[in-house]
Write an enzyme that holds these catalytic residues in place. Structure first.
Site, PDB file in Angstrom:
ATOM      1  N   ASP A   1     117.932  56.506  30.452  1.00  0.00           N
ATOM      2  CA  ASP A   1     117.176  57.751  30.281  1.00  0.00           C
ATOM      3  C   ASP A   1     117.963  58.768  29.453  1.00  0.00           C
ATOM      4  OD1 ASP A   1     114.584  58.259  31.134  1.00  0.00           O
ATOM      5  OD2 ASP A   1     115.147  58.209  33.249  1.00  0.00           O
TER       6      ASP A   1
ATOM      7  N   GLN B   1     113.291  58.018  38.509  1.00  0.00           N
ATOM      8  CA  GLN B   1     112.154  58.823  38.072  1.00  0.00           C
ATOM      9  C   GLN B   1     112.299  60.258  38.578  1.00  0.00           C
ATOM     10  OE1 GLN B   1     109.845  57.801  35.924  1.00  0.00           O
ATOM     11  NE2 GLN B   1     108.747  59.747  35.946  1.00  0.00           N
TER      12      GLN B   1
ATOM     13  N   LYS C   1     105.932  51.875  33.108  1.00  0.00           N
ATOM     14  CA  LYS C   1     107.209  51.417  32.556  1.00  0.00           C
ATOM     15  C   LYS C   1     107.445  49.959  32.942  1.00  0.00           C
ATOM     16  CE  LYS C   1     108.952  56.133  32.626  1.00  0.00           C
ATOM     17  NZ  LYS C   1     109.758  57.192  33.252  1.00  0.00           N
TER      18      LYS C   1
HETATM   19  N1  GUN Z   1     109.944  62.478  34.452  1.00  0.00           N
HETATM   20  C1  GUN Z   1     109.283  62.951  33.363  1.00  0.00           C
HETATM   21  N2  GUN Z   1     109.750  62.352  32.244  1.00  0.00           N
HETATM   22  C2  GUN Z   1     110.716  61.504  32.635  1.00  0.00           C
HETATM   23  C3  GUN Z   1     111.567  60.602  31.925  1.00  0.00           C
HETATM   24  O1  GUN Z   1     111.542  60.484  30.693  1.00  0.00           O
HETATM   25  N3  GUN Z   1     112.426  59.888  32.700  1.00  0.00           N
HETATM   26  C4  GUN Z   1     112.494  60.030  34.057  1.00  0.00           C
HETATM   27  N4  GUN Z   1     113.382  59.298  34.708  1.00  0.00           N
HETATM   28  N5  GUN Z   1     111.728  60.855  34.723  1.00  0.00           N
HETATM   29  C5  GUN Z   1     110.849  61.577  34.021  1.00  0.00           C
END
Ligand code: GUN
Length: 295
Positions: free
Chosen positions: A121, A98, A54
């Protein structure tokens, strides 16, 4: 192969180009660079890899990313304290915590503490609530389901009146996906591990979103001919011919499904690239919302 291949890499590149352009315009007109703060708690290698990807994509598109890494034994107060600090920082536009968090932490409370306007998110309960309700719209939509919707849109799939089956009911994918499809006027069925006649539902489905995390569980014989199949799964399957001893497969058995489906995403190269692209789009929008608010 009879099915059309839905190429997530090509469509993600299109989204990235749009975001890059939007970031450049913001810099030229307002001298502002969008900023994403990432929060990683602990040392889960998969989570660390996702966060790195990311951050790398931010760099490629001209978005500033600031990484925060807290130790695995951080307390609830410490994690929420960091989120509140980021909420209060006007240079931060998006906050990404995350998931999953270490088990001793209360994920719901952490997600609740994120400023609604920085919730890139889309996991804040108010954003999810708005997504669920008729006539209301969330500020941000969770990235993986948003990416699946973009894949369907770019493929020209008609959702109004279509029978859609979402396999899986996770907070991150299955649930918001079902709500998005419903908002797009599809007739949505959520199937899961307790569903009695999964094949019966699948055979009626014009659109299938597979997000259960079980390698190749959906086979071609379970599909309605011509169905559009979006495979969210990323599973490791033992493969001695590979150097690392496995290869990545989806929740759908691609080889048999592609002979029956009308269109299908591959794994890898389908949904995967879209998740990060949509996060970038959400981060740019968060920066646009902040600019507008400032006047
Ligand atoms: N863990 C798995 N997918 C995601 C996501 O799209 N965002 C976040 N923050 N954690 C994740």
């Amino acid at each position: 192969m009879s099915a059309q291949l839905i190429d997530g890499k090509v469509i993600a590149a299109k989204v990235q180009a749009e975001v890059r352009q939007g970031v450049a315009v913001m810099l030229a007109e307002y001298g502002v660079v969008p900023e994403l703060a990432t929060v990683l708690v602990g040392d889960d290698p998969a989570s660390a890899t996702y966060v790195r990807s990311k951050q790398r994509m931010c760099e490629e598109l001209g978005i500033r990313s600031i990484g925060h890494h807290l130790p695995a034994d951080s307390t609830q107060v410490e994690v929420e304290g960091l989120v509140r600090q980021l909420n209060a920082d006007p240079t931060v536009n998006g906050i990404l915590v995350q998931l999953p968090l270490p088990k001793h932490l209360n994920e719901e409370a952490v997600l609740n503490s994120i400023d609604l306007e920085k919730d890139v998110d889309g996991f804040h309960p108010v954003n999810i609530g708005r997504l669920a309700m008729k006539g209301r719209n969330p500020l941000f939509v969770p990235c993986t389901p948003a990416g699946c919707m973009r894949l369907l849109q770019e493929t020209g799939v008609t959702l109004r009146g279509a029978n859609a089956v979402v396999l899986g009911r996770s907070n991150i994918v299955g649930l918001p996906m079902a709500m998005l499809l419903q908002k797009a006027d599809a007739t949505v069925t959520i199937c899961h591990s307790r569903t009695k006649d999964l094949v019966g539902f699948l055979r009626q489905a014009d659109v299938v979103i597979a997000a259960v995390g079980r390698a190749e569980m959906v086979t071609g014989d379970m599909l309605k001919p011509g169905a559009v199949v979006i495979d969210v799964g990323i599973n490791q399957k033992a493969d001695p011919t590979k150097k690392r001893g496995f290869r990545l497969v989806g929740d759908v058995d691609f080889e048999s499904a592609k002979e029956v489906a009308g269109a299908i995403t591959p794994v890898p190269g389908g949904v995967g690239p879209m998740t990060i692209a949509m996060l970038m789009e959400n981060t740019l929008r968060a920066a646009q919302i902040a600019l507008k608010k400032k006047g």
